[in-house]
Design an enzyme around this catalytic site. Structure first.
Site, PDB file in Angstrom:
ATOM      1  N   ASP A 168      43.784 -84.866-142.197  1.00 15.38           N
ATOM      2  CA  ASP A 168      42.108 -85.478-142.104  1.00 15.38           C
ATOM      3  C   ASP A 168      41.803 -86.456-141.074  1.00 15.38           C
ATOM      4  O   ASP A 168      41.387 -87.483-141.105  1.00 15.38           O
ATOM      5  CB  ASP A 168      41.913 -86.033-143.446  1.00 15.38           C
ATOM      6  CG  ASP A 168      40.314 -86.341-143.613  1.00 15.38           C
ATOM      7  OD1 ASP A 168      39.545 -85.800-143.303  1.00 15.38           O
ATOM      8  OD2 ASP A 168      40.205 -87.742-144.217  1.00 15.38           O
ATOM      9  N   GLU A 435      51.807 -87.936-148.188  1.00 17.62           N
ATOM     10  CA  GLU A 435      51.369 -87.181-149.049  1.00 17.62           C
ATOM     11  C   GLU A 435      51.874 -85.646-148.932  1.00 17.62           C
ATOM     12  O   GLU A 435      51.360 -84.491-148.525  1.00 17.62           O
ATOM     13  CB  GLU A 435      49.753 -86.828-148.911  1.00 17.62           C
ATOM     14  CG  GLU A 435      49.210 -88.195-149.449  1.00 17.62           C
ATOM     15  CD  GLU A 435      47.771 -88.022-149.255  1.00 17.62           C
ATOM     16  OE1 GLU A 435      47.066 -87.047-148.661  1.00 17.62           O
ATOM     17  OE2 GLU A 435      47.144 -88.843-149.988  1.00 17.62           O
ATOM     18  N   TYR A 491      42.170 -91.549-155.607  1.00 22.17           N
ATOM     19  CA  TYR A 491      40.658 -91.505-155.305  1.00 22.17           C
ATOM     20  C   TYR A 491      39.948 -91.292-156.715  1.00 22.17           C
ATOM     21  O   TYR A 491      38.879 -90.730-156.809  1.00 22.17           O
ATOM     22  CB  TYR A 491      40.246 -90.148-154.311  1.00 22.17           C
ATOM     23  CG  TYR A 491      40.775 -90.942-153.144  1.00 22.17           C
ATOM     24  CD1 TYR A 491      39.886 -91.614-152.374  1.00 22.17           C
ATOM     25  CD2 TYR A 491      42.072 -90.411-152.562  1.00 22.17           C
ATOM     26  CE1 TYR A 491      40.355 -92.117-150.907  1.00 22.17           C
ATOM     27  CE2 TYR A 491      42.771 -90.929-151.475  1.00 22.17           C
ATOM     28  CZ  TYR A 491      41.739 -91.832-150.423  1.00 22.17           C
ATOM     29  OH  TYR A 491      42.092 -92.273-149.276  1.00 22.17           O
ATOM     30  N   GLU A 529      46.049 -95.981-150.771  1.00 26.98           N
ATOM     31  CA  GLU A 529      44.902 -95.256-150.625  1.00 26.98           C
ATOM     32  C   GLU A 529      43.778 -95.349-151.639  1.00 26.98           C
ATOM     33  O   GLU A 529      44.406 -95.236-152.825  1.00 26.98           O
ATOM     34  CB  GLU A 529      44.815 -94.192-149.894  1.00 26.98           C
ATOM     35  CG  GLU A 529      45.295 -93.612-148.719  1.00 26.98           C
ATOM     36  CD  GLU A 529      45.218 -92.642-147.992  1.00 26.98           C
ATOM     37  OE1 GLU A 529      44.582 -91.754-148.470  1.00 26.98           O
ATOM     38  OE2 GLU A 529      46.241 -92.047-147.151  1.00 26.98           O
TER      39      GLU A 529
HETATM   40  C1  CKU Z   1      42.034 -89.418-147.116  1.00 32.28           C
HETATM   41  C2  CKU Z   1      44.334 -86.916-151.451  1.00 32.28           C
HETATM   42  C3  CKU Z   1      44.310 -88.071-150.439  1.00 32.28           C
HETATM   43  C4  CKU Z   1      44.508 -87.697-148.924  1.00 32.28           C
HETATM   44  N1  CKU Z   1      44.229 -88.744-148.086  1.00 32.28           N
HETATM   45  C5  CKU Z   1      44.705 -88.740-146.747  1.00 32.28           C
HETATM   46  C6  CKU Z   1      43.793 -89.386-145.674  1.00 32.28           C
HETATM   47  O1  CKU Z   1      44.587 -89.098-144.390  1.00 32.28           O
HETATM   48  C7  CKU Z   1      42.556 -88.906-145.895  1.00 32.28           C
HETATM   49  O2  CKU Z   1      41.734 -89.219-144.771  1.00 32.28           O
HETATM   50  C8  CKU Z   1      42.808 -88.938-148.379  1.00 32.28           C
HETATM   51  C9  CKU Z   1      40.641 -89.103-147.264  1.00 32.28           C
HETATM   52  O3  CKU Z   1      39.572 -89.926-147.116  1.00 32.28           O
HETATM   53  O4  CKU Z   1      40.405 -88.138-147.948  1.00 32.28           O
END
Ligand code: CKU
Length: 626
Positions: A168, A435, A491, A529
């Site tokens: 991402d 991940e 999240y 995160e």
């Molecule tokens: C973040 C499942 C979460 C993965 N995570 C990785 C990161 O690189 C992304 O930017 C999620 C997001 O904001 O979805």
């Protein structure tokens, strides 16, 4: 390896010269892939110039250039002084993303795979001394399932290649970090390892210096290598006073009245390494380091034997116009903002950052989780979203044909990262993946190889970890068993149960943590995160998703839960600042989970975090309640 002398951070000393080659270089895309056949190594035939270091993408006004995937070329000219004859001459690249081939005066010098770590081209033979030299670099930014970061490259019906990242963030690429021309002595320091040890009020610095003997002498029995050079060490405190001296390639220095390196209270010692033969100085170089220990004990993270709670961010190297290019201005601003929030740590998601970032972290007393570029070890670009919803999991590590090569590249990145960053006091842990899809048995030998490599390469034997994806828990993950502490990317309130479901999200997060508690793993957990996409201009009362009020509510909800559990030893919000991603319906011109905008101005949540973190002691949750 001789080459590694050039990998040490480039500085000019009495025995070494480092000259910057940064500036405007000629640049040319190669959409037909014809550059090799047409001999661009002898000159790329371009008038267009752009700055080095920088990502190339955001300078141009047409989409085809911004999205360009394939080969592209850089060219510059440099002068080698005549008095460098007899020295070892290198060009050192801070990074070339994702791979590069270096030509000097038409000769291919070296190739390097992997876009986030330094490498050097030995041009001692190819250089024209006392004259002009042509440097051409062929760069390629295609993604595949064997390289890091992971993705794929597709071809449109008209033959145009497009990158499909399994991650991402935008596939920024180019010569993204500084380039230096180096003149080194032939008998040279190739590496130094430092291990601080602290007992009571005493501190010791164990060291090992590696060298190569580069010259030969004529003797009665023929040409033989020169005798070994003699290594001497001098340790200076911040006032420049000599506090310890040592001799020999290995040893232990004791530092009287040591000032320890502490979280947000750094103290640095300068370790000079000098090589002598018969009283003549052959090489010298220094490393700034700190006296501190890091250790995991039970559910605690200990710095100098004292519990520390991580407060901070997952970040990116990302900014307007320059992309992922080295930007000392942004490095400085980011540290000032992190200090302002009361943060004490960050993770270099999702790749090793520029060396100067760690130097500033050393200076400012920040704790860094240093991450390998191993991101996207999943089967598709939106797989992490699918996995988040608990839908599908596609095995990754048992893919025939790709896993072995991927592992080889992964191991190289881990070794190079640790070699580069091992002496930084700020680096407290290695994150070896972000991940990965690690629920199949095939993940086990792969993880073992990567975790073993990290342990073997690191003289300080720092804790190792990786960031786990939502719904991947210690009981389903095959990788977590290898982690010294467990990092969770979660999240709740965004991908899972957002908006008016926030109360259910809170309960779901509590349920998950209760489940972790029941497993009683006896390891610390860190949230690496959590967060919510937030438009920097949007307010609404009551909140809705994407507003600044909502972002704060998500953080508050998470913190309410984290505060209940002592084995949660850290919180790193996703993300420090908004950052560019590929376009798509999940992203509003990039990922907006920043606490700061991409221009490094605060969203409302920044003030909330400041309020929380400034009031959380560094040893929050100590002593541990059982
Ligand atoms: C973040 C499942 C979460 C993965 N995570 C990785 C990161 O690189 C992304 O930017 C999620 C997001 O904001 O979805």
């Amino acid at each position: 390896m001789k080459q590694t002398a050039a990998l040490l951070y480039p500085r000019s000393t009495a025995a070494r010269q480092a000259v910057s080659l940064d500036g405007m270089w000629k640049f040319r895309l190669d959409p037909q892939g014809s550059g090799v056949a047409e001999g661009w190594k002898d000159g790329i035939g371009a008038k267009d110039t752009l700055p080095v270091p920088a990502s190339f993408q955001d300078f141009f006004t047409d989409k085809a250039s911004r999205e360009y995937t394939g080969d592209f070329w850089y060219e510059t000219e440099f002068f080698v002084p005549p008095e460098w004859k007899g020295k070892a001459v290198y060009i050192r690249f801070g990074s070339v993303t994702h791979r590069g081939t270096v030509f000097v005066n038409g000769a291919e010098i070296t190739r390097h795979e992997g876009g986030f770590l330094p490498f050097a081209a030995d041009i001692t033979e190819a250089a024209h001394y006392g004259g002009a030299n042509r440097l051409v670099v062929l760069v390629n930014n295609e993604l595949s399932e064997t390289t890091q970061p992971v993705g794929r490259t597709e071809t449109k019906p008209d033959g145009t290649k497009i990158a499909r990242p399994y991650f991402d963030f935008f596939n920024y690429s180019g010569i993204q970090r500084p380039v230096r021309l180096l003149a080194l002595p032939k008998t040279t320091i190739t590496d130094i390892s430092l291990i601080p040890r602290i007992t009571g009020d005493k501190a010791e610095l164990e060291y090992a210096v590696e060298t190569v003997v580069g010259t030969t002498v004529e003797t009665a029995v023929g040409t033989v290598a020169e005798t070994e050079a003699d290594a001497r060490l001098t340790v200076l405190d911040e006032e420049g006073r000599v506090v310890a001296e040592g001799q020999g390639a290995k040893g232990v220095l004791s530092i009287p009245n040591p000032r320890l390196w502490n979280v947000r209270d750094a103290y640095l010692y300068r370790v000079w390494v000098r090589l002598y033969r018969d009283g003549e100085l052959l090489d010298e170089w220094y490393e700034d380091t700190g006296l501190r220990t890091v250790e995991i004990r039970g559910t605690e993270i200990l710095l100098n034997g004292k519990s520390v709670y991580l407060k901070g961010f997952g970040k990116h190297e990302d900014a307007d116009v320059i992309g992922r290019g080295y930007s000392p201005a942004h490095i400085k601003r980011d540290f000032e903002l992190m200090k302002w929030t009361g943060a004490n740590s960050f993770r270099t998601s999702h790749y090793p950052y520029a060396e100067e970032v760690y130097q500033m972290a050393d200076r400012e007393g920040f704790l860094v989780i240093d991450e390998a570029p191993a991101v996207g070890l999943f089967d598709s670009t939106s797989n992490f979203l699918a996995a988040n919803r608990g839908q599908k999991k596609v095995p990754f590590f048992d893919k025939p044909g790709t896993a072995a090569e991927l592992l080889e590249n992964h191991l190289q990145a881990v070794r190079d990262m640790i070699r580069r960053d091992k002496n930084h006091p700020s680096v407290i842990a290695w994150s070896l993946f972000n991940e990965p899809e690690d629920t199949s048995d095939a993940a086990v030998p792969y993880f073992k190889a990567v975790f073993d490599a990290a342990l073997n390469c690191d003289p300080q034997k720092r804790p190792r970890t990786f960031a786990t994806v939502l719904f991947n828990r210690p009981d389903t993950s095959k990788g977590c068993r290898f982690s010294d502490f467990i990092c969770l990317n979660r999240y709740y309130g965004w991908y899972v149960l957002g908006g008016y479901d926030m109360d259910i999200a809170e309960q779901a997060l509590r349920n998950e943590i209760e489940g972790l508690k029941a497993q009683n793993l006896g390891k610390p957990f860190v949230f690496t995160e959590y967060g919510a996409d937030t438009d920097g201009g949007l307010h609404k009362l009551p909140s809705v998703q994407w507003t600044q009020e909502y972002q704060t509510e998500v953080l508050e909800m998470n913190h309410r839960v984290f505060d209940r559990y002592d084995f949660i030893r850290g919180e790193q919000v996703w993300a420090f600042a908004d950052f560019q991603t590929g376009e798509g319906i999940y992203r509003l011109d990039g990922n907006k989970k920043g606490i700061f905008t991409r221009q490094r101005q605060p969203k409302a949540a920044a003030f909330y975090l400041k309020q929380r973190w400034e009031n959380l002691p560094e040893n929050y949750k100590t002593p541990v309640q059982v």
